[in-house]
Design a protein around this motif. Sequence first.
Motif, PDB file in Angstrom:
ATOM      1  N   ALA A 143       0.823  -1.203   0.000  1.00 40.39           N
ATOM      2  CA  ALA A 143       0.000   0.000   0.000  1.00 40.39           C
ATOM      3  C   ALA A 143       0.856   1.252   0.000  1.00 40.39           C
ATOM      4  CB  ALA A 143      -0.933  -0.002   1.213  1.00 40.39           C
ATOM      5  N   ALA A 144       1.958   1.245   0.744  1.00 41.44           N
ATOM      6  CA  ALA A 144       2.843   2.408   0.777  1.00 41.44           C
ATOM      7  C   ALA A 144       3.453   2.662  -0.598  1.00 41.44           C
ATOM      8  CB  ALA A 144       3.940   2.201   1.817  1.00 41.44           C
ATOM      9  N   ARG A 145       3.853   1.595  -1.286  1.00 39.98           N
ATOM     10  CA  ARG A 145       4.412   1.767  -2.634  1.00 39.98           C
ATOM     11  C   ARG A 145       3.364   2.327  -3.596  1.00 39.98           C
ATOM     12  NH1 ARG A 145       6.847  -3.231  -1.351  1.00 39.98           N
ATOM     13  NH2 ARG A 145       5.268  -4.396  -2.550  1.00 39.98           N
ATOM     14  N   MET A 146       2.149   1.844  -3.489  1.00 34.71           N
ATOM     15  CA  MET A 146       1.086   2.339  -4.362  1.00 34.71           C
ATOM     16  C   MET A 146       0.776   3.805  -4.075  1.00 34.71           C
ATOM     17  SD  MET A 146      -1.525  -0.923  -4.440  1.00 34.71           S
ATOM     18  CE  MET A 146      -2.589  -0.136  -5.645  1.00 34.71           C
ATOM     19  N   ALA A 147       0.757   4.173  -2.802  1.00 27.09           N
ATOM     20  CA  ALA A 147       0.488   5.564  -2.443  1.00 27.09           C
ATOM     21  C   ALA A 147       1.597   6.482  -2.947  1.00 27.09           C
ATOM     22  CB  ALA A 147       0.333   5.689  -0.930  1.00 27.09           C
ATOM     23  N   GLU A 148       2.843   6.041  -2.829  1.00 25.56           N
ATOM     24  CA  GLU A 148       3.955   6.848  -3.325  1.00 25.56           C
ATOM     25  C   GLU A 148       3.877   7.018  -4.832  1.00 25.56           C
ATOM     26  OE1 GLU A 148       7.274   4.677  -1.861  1.00 25.56           O
ATOM     27  OE2 GLU A 148       7.347   5.753   0.062  1.00 25.56           O
ATOM     28  N   ARG A 149       3.467   5.959  -5.533  1.00 22.17           N
ATOM     29  CA  ARG A 149       3.321   6.058  -6.979  1.00 22.17           C
ATOM     30  C   ARG A 149       2.209   7.047  -7.348  1.00 22.17           C
ATOM     31  NH1 ARG A 149       3.361   0.786  -8.222  1.00 22.17           N
ATOM     32  NH2 ARG A 149       1.111   0.536  -8.031  1.00 22.17           N
ATOM     33  N   LEU A 150       1.119   7.011  -6.586  1.00 22.68           N
ATOM     34  CA  LEU A 150       0.034   7.965  -6.826  1.00 22.68           C
ATOM     35  C   LEU A 150       0.486   9.397  -6.568  1.00 22.68           C
ATOM     36  CD1 LEU A 150      -3.309   6.492  -5.438  1.00 22.68           C
ATOM     37  CD2 LEU A 150      -2.893   7.435  -7.700  1.00 22.68           C
ATOM     38  N   LEU A 151       1.237   9.593  -5.501  1.00 18.85           N
ATOM     39  CA  LEU A 151       1.722  10.936  -5.180  1.00 18.85           C
ATOM     40  C   LEU A 151       2.638  11.461  -6.284  1.00 18.85           C
ATOM     41  CD1 LEU A 151       2.371  10.449  -1.367  1.00 18.85           C
ATOM     42  CD2 LEU A 151       0.739  12.038  -2.393  1.00 18.85           C
ATOM     43  N   ALA A 152       3.483  10.581  -6.817  1.00 12.46           N
ATOM     44  CA  ALA A 152       4.378  10.999  -7.897  1.00 12.46           C
ATOM     45  C   ALA A 152       3.590  11.363  -9.153  1.00 12.46           C
ATOM     46  CB  ALA A 152       5.381   9.894  -8.206  1.00 12.46           C
ATOM     47  N   ALA A 153       2.497  10.642  -9.407  1.00  8.78           N
ATOM     48  CA  ALA A 153       1.707  10.888 -10.613  1.00  8.78           C
ATOM     49  C   ALA A 153       0.831  12.126 -10.499  1.00  8.78           C
ATOM     50  CB  ALA A 153       0.834   9.676 -10.919  1.00  8.78           C
ATOM     51  N   THR A 154       0.572  12.590  -9.277  1.00  5.62           N
ATOM     52  CA  THR A 154      -0.338  13.728  -9.093  1.00  5.62           C
ATOM     53  C   THR A 154       0.336  14.925  -8.447  1.00  5.62           C
ATOM     54  OG1 THR A 154      -1.053  12.800  -6.959  1.00  5.62           O
ATOM     55  CG2 THR A 154      -2.355  12.235  -8.894  1.00  5.62           C
ATOM     56  N   ILE A 156      -7.125  13.366  -5.106  1.00  7.43           N
ATOM     57  CA  ILE A 156      -6.394  12.099  -5.128  1.00  7.43           C
ATOM     58  C   ILE A 156      -5.040  12.259  -4.464  1.00  7.43           C
ATOM     59  CG2 ILE A 156      -5.293  10.402  -6.646  1.00  7.43           C
ATOM     60  CD1 ILE A 156      -7.583  10.758  -8.578  1.00  7.43           C
ATOM     61  N   HIS A 157      -4.372  13.385  -4.730  1.00  6.89           N
ATOM     62  CA  HIS A 157      -3.054  13.615  -4.136  1.00  6.89           C
ATOM     63  C   HIS A 157      -3.148  13.658  -2.611  1.00  6.89           C
ATOM     64  CE1 HIS A 157       1.154  14.936  -4.429  1.00  6.89           C
ATOM     65  NE2 HIS A 157       0.881  15.683  -3.376  1.00  6.89           N
ATOM     66  N   GLU A 158      -4.119  14.383  -2.093  1.00  5.73           N
ATOM     67  CA  GLU A 158      -4.258  14.510  -0.644  1.00  5.73           C
ATOM     68  C   GLU A 158      -4.649  13.179   0.002  1.00  5.73           C
ATOM     69  OE1 GLU A 158      -7.075  17.626  -0.176  1.00  5.73           O
ATOM     70  OE2 GLU A 158      -5.637  19.223  -0.618  1.00  5.73           O
ATOM     71  N   GLN A 159      -5.539  12.441  -0.640  1.00  3.82           N
ATOM     72  CA  GLN A 159      -5.961  11.164  -0.064  1.00  3.82           C
ATOM     73  C   GLN A 159      -4.864  10.109  -0.181  1.00  3.82           C
ATOM     74  OE1 GLN A 159      -9.997   9.948  -1.106  1.00  3.82           O
ATOM     75  NE2 GLN A 159     -10.557  12.066  -1.488  1.00  3.82           N
ATOM     76  N   ALA A 160      -4.046  10.213  -1.227  1.00  2.00           N
ATOM     77  CA  ALA A 160      -2.899   9.300  -1.332  1.00  2.00           C
ATOM     78  C   ALA A 160      -1.891   9.599  -0.225  1.00  2.00           C
ATOM     79  CB  ALA A 160      -2.239   9.443  -2.702  1.00  2.00           C
ATOM     80  N   ALA A 209       4.472  19.648  -1.537  1.00  2.00           N
ATOM     81  CA  ALA A 209       3.511  19.542  -2.638  1.00  2.00           C
ATOM     82  C   ALA A 209       2.070  19.649  -2.164  1.00  2.00           C
ATOM     83  CB  ALA A 209       3.704  18.223  -3.380  1.00  2.00           C
ATOM     84  N   LEU A 210       1.839  19.871  -0.862  1.00  2.00           N
ATOM     85  CA  LEU A 210       0.495  19.934  -0.320  1.00  2.00           C
ATOM     86  C   LEU A 210       0.096  21.369  -0.022  1.00  2.00           C
ATOM     87  CD1 LEU A 210       0.648  16.929   2.173  1.00  2.00           C
ATOM     88  CD2 LEU A 210      -0.487  16.970  -0.047  1.00  2.00           C
ATOM     89  N   ASP A 211      -1.193  21.637  -0.098  1.00  2.00           N
ATOM     90  CA  ASP A 211      -1.731  22.937   0.275  1.00  2.00           C
ATOM     91  C   ASP A 211      -1.745  23.013   1.799  1.00  2.00           C
ATOM     92  OD1 ASP A 211      -3.146  25.211   0.811  1.00  2.00           O
ATOM     93  OD2 ASP A 211      -4.879  24.705  -0.425  1.00  2.00           O
TER      94      ASP A 211
END
Length: 404
Positions: free
Chosen positions: A176-187, A262-266, A293-295
């Motif tokens: 799950a951590a790897r998937m979240a990091e991938r999502l963060l990189a994509a967004t 998506i970025h914030e939830q990831a 990268a967060l508001d």
Amino acid sequence: MTATRPRTPRYRRHVTPQLTTRFVGPGQIVALCGVIAVLAVLLFPKEFINQQLHTGAPPHAATIAYLQLLLRGQPSDRTIRLELVREHLRAGQLEDAEAALAPLINHAGPATPPVAALWLSLRRAQFVAIAPGSPRREQARADYARALDQLGSRLTLADQLAETRHAIAAGLYDTAARMAERLLAATTPARRNPGHRSQPGHATAALEFAPAPTGAPPPIGTSHNLVTGMERLVGLVWASRLAGVRPTDSVAPNKALTLTDIHEQAFDALLQSHLAAGKPQDALRAAQAQLPALDPTRVDWTRLMQIAAWADQPSAEADFAQRWLTSAHDDTTRWAAFQALIQAYLSAGQPRQALAAAAANLDRMPGTTALWRSMTRLAMQAGDSAKSVEYARRLVHLGDLRAH
């Protein structure tokens, strides 16, 4: 031989035996009705199936049988095959679902998002179907983790976020951590347009996002090229048992997720993955790396401060409190962040640092009675008599002004 005398009609009605031969019995009538119903389904299958798919009715054997017949006649039709797989999954027929989906998974080339989503749903369902404590459960969990690593990036961004949460619920914290990091990189927001300025309160303003890497999933909102009614059935029976997502993590069904959402939830899922694995230090490092990268006005600063406390990093806790105070836009939030900043140092046994940090931020705070009372008390804790007298005088002076 004497001839039988004719009977009157009234007499014959009471004497003549009734006929007992029946051409159709009750059971045959019921069977006939069943045959008629089946024929109706077979004669009008499209309307029946559309009704099943759009109303979310329970899976029906007639629907599955009809899709199987269609697939036999058109084995290369991906849409029919995917619809059949979905119906098998909804009915809990996992072996049949795997047999129907295997040709698409084993096909040369990368799996499409719909195929990847169904295969992951199948692996997740197989894991959930095995009772805890069974030796086969860990193998099923490993199969699910392997499928996530292989196919997770083929999903749409919104589906990747959902699968990340499912992975956490399944105890696959590293995955799950790897998937979240991938999502963060994509967004992660890339360079803003020259001269573009975000307006306060518009955290989801249009941004330029870094281009997705080669082989990345299509952008959010991309159609899976399936029948609309089928797409509404993503909430599979087995998947719903594993969701385990807090209500606050989910979004209204009709609300489209933005890239910022998506970025914030990831980011939240990344922290949750590390914390669930008992690794607050990793959660803290991840938070510090992703914060730029967060508001800042949308960050849960109290949660980050708690993570820093769990990681035994008081300096990081104070830094989060300072960031919170700097980004605050109203007096109520400023006061809460100001108090959190002071408490971060006091919890670490550093009253002098608490006093220094509070004094450095006095220009951000309205000069209220509560402020000078708090500063007087803090100066006394820090052993600074001069400052305590100064703040006490301000408190008395403010009281005198209010009295007049």
